[in-house]
Design a protein around this motif. Structure first.
Motif, PDB file in Angstrom:
ATOM      1  N   PHE A  50      22.475  45.661 -29.020  1.00  0.00           N
ATOM      2  CA  PHE A  50      22.493  45.181 -30.407  1.00  0.00           C
ATOM      3  C   PHE A  50      23.901  44.831 -30.878  1.00  0.00           C
ATOM      4  O   PHE A  50      24.078  43.864 -31.612  1.00  0.00           O
ATOM      5  N   ALA A  71      24.557  41.419 -29.484  1.00  0.00           N
ATOM      6  CA  ALA A  71      23.790  40.381 -30.190  1.00  0.00           C
ATOM      7  C   ALA A  71      24.418  40.079 -31.546  1.00  0.00           C
ATOM      8  O   ALA A  71      24.529  38.908 -31.940  1.00  0.00           O
ATOM      9  N   GLY A  72      24.826  41.120 -32.276  1.00  0.00           N
ATOM     10  CA  GLY A  72      25.459  40.912 -33.577  1.00  0.00           C
ATOM     11  C   GLY A  72      26.808  40.211 -33.457  1.00  0.00           C
ATOM     12  O   GLY A  72      27.119  39.293 -34.218  1.00  0.00           O
ATOM     13  N   LYS A 124      26.536  36.492 -32.812  1.00  0.00           N
ATOM     14  CA  LYS A 124      26.208  35.714 -34.011  1.00  0.00           C
ATOM     15  C   LYS A 124      27.423  35.562 -34.929  1.00  0.00           C
ATOM     16  O   LYS A 124      27.630  34.515 -35.530  1.00  0.00           O
ATOM     17  N   ILE A 131      20.453  39.819 -40.362  1.00  0.00           N
ATOM     18  CA  ILE A 131      20.234  39.934 -38.918  1.00  0.00           C
ATOM     19  C   ILE A 131      21.552  40.187 -38.189  1.00  0.00           C
ATOM     20  O   ILE A 131      21.669  41.178 -37.468  1.00  0.00           O
ATOM     21  N   PRO A 132      22.575  39.349 -38.348  1.00  0.00           N
ATOM     22  CA  PRO A 132      23.817  39.647 -37.615  1.00  0.00           C
ATOM     23  C   PRO A 132      24.475  40.947 -38.066  1.00  0.00           C
ATOM     24  O   PRO A 132      24.928  41.742 -37.236  1.00  0.00           O
ATOM     25  N   GLU A 171      22.312  43.909 -36.795  1.00  0.00           N
ATOM     26  CA  GLU A 171      22.488  44.122 -35.358  1.00  0.00           C
ATOM     27  C   GLU A 171      23.830  44.783 -35.063  1.00  0.00           C
ATOM     28  O   GLU A 171      23.910  45.714 -34.254  1.00  0.00           O
ATOM     29  N   GLY A 183      24.006  48.583 -33.693  1.00  0.00           N
ATOM     30  CA  GLY A 183      24.676  48.777 -32.413  1.00  0.00           C
ATOM     31  C   GLY A 183      25.806  49.796 -32.495  1.00  0.00           C
ATOM     32  O   GLY A 183      25.898  50.704 -31.664  1.00  0.00           O
ATOM     33  N   GLY A 208      16.508  49.210 -36.545  1.00  0.00           N
ATOM     34  CA  GLY A 208      16.350  48.454 -35.302  1.00  0.00           C
ATOM     35  C   GLY A 208      14.877  48.216 -35.001  1.00  0.00           C
ATOM     36  O   GLY A 208      14.486  47.120 -34.590  1.00  0.00           O
ATOM     37  N   LEU A 250      13.624  45.459 -37.311  1.00  0.00           N
ATOM     38  CA  LEU A 250      14.013  44.135 -36.810  1.00  0.00           C
ATOM     39  C   LEU A 250      13.148  43.736 -35.619  1.00  0.00           C
ATOM     40  O   LEU A 250      12.663  42.598 -35.546  1.00  0.00           O
ATOM     41  N   ASP A 256      11.011  42.116 -26.491  1.00  0.00           N
ATOM     42  CA  ASP A 256      10.979  42.534 -27.894  1.00  0.00           C
ATOM     43  C   ASP A 256      10.142  43.799 -28.076  1.00  0.00           C
ATOM     44  O   ASP A 256      10.542  44.723 -28.780  1.00  0.00           O
ATOM     45  N   THR A 309      11.977  46.792 -26.486  1.00  0.00           N
ATOM     46  CA  THR A 309      13.085  47.248 -27.323  1.00  0.00           C
ATOM     47  C   THR A 309      12.555  48.000 -28.540  1.00  0.00           C
ATOM     48  O   THR A 309      13.132  49.011 -28.951  1.00  0.00           O
TER      49      THR A 309
END
Length: 174
Positions: A38, A41-42, A45, A86-87, A90, A94, A110, A113, A132, A135
């Motif tokens: 995560f 991913a964040g 972005k 979202i960003p 994440e 994380g 989490g 999401l 997905d 996770t």
């Protein structure tokens, strides 16, 4: 040190033997692994050349999923919420998981999401069991096992006077 867990499942007695040191290492590994996923991913972005924009997904592919009406509403009325949350979510999820701080809270968000990512995937191109869903299951596992108590900041927080005097705070810790 091994412990046997005795319970009843579906009317039958069931027993499970756990080696607690190995279980603790495994849950800490899962927490850091999901946290790294995560965080990455964040950061992707935030560091991308173009600002993150989920509008195309909310009004496109996600609109055909089970929760399509919710996705379309956000896509048409408040895409900025999704584009920020979202960003940022994440990234914070994380970080929280990696350091083991507010682990249950981070894992809950989490899981939220991942619920939207999983059910927003209208066609399940890779099948019903996909990354997905797995996770989402990992986040639920981290919630259940209180993963922040193993090599995490939550173990320290639970010993503070504030948490000792307000036991309800332990539901946010791990």
């Amino acid at each position: 040190m091994s412990t046997a867990i005795e319970t009843r499942l579906f009317g039958e007695d069931a027993s499970l033997s756990l080696s607690w040191p190995w279980a603790a290492y495994w849950i800490a590994f899962l927490r850091v692994l999901v946290g790294t996923l995560f965080l990455h991913a964040g950061m992707d972005k935030f560091l991308a050349d173009q600002p993150f924009d989920a509008g195309w997904w909310l009004t496109g592919p996600a609109s055909e999923g089970i929760i399509g009406p919710v996705m379309v509403w956000f896509g048409q009325n408040a895409p900025w919420i999704v584009n920020v949350m979202i960003p940022l979510g994440e990234l914070l999820i994380g970080l929280g998981l990696i350091v083991g701080a507010l682990t249950r809270l981070a894992s809950f968000f989490g899981a939220v999401l991942m619920f939207f990512f999983y059910f927003g995937n209208a066609e399940w191109e890779h099948g019903f069991v996909n990354g997905d869903l797995l996770t989402l299951v990992l986040f639920i596992t981290l919630i259940v096992f209180g993963a922040g108590r193993v090599w995490g900041f939550d173990a320290y927080l639970e010993r503070t006077v504030t948490v000792q005097e307000n036991s309800w705070l332990r539901y946010f810790l791990g």
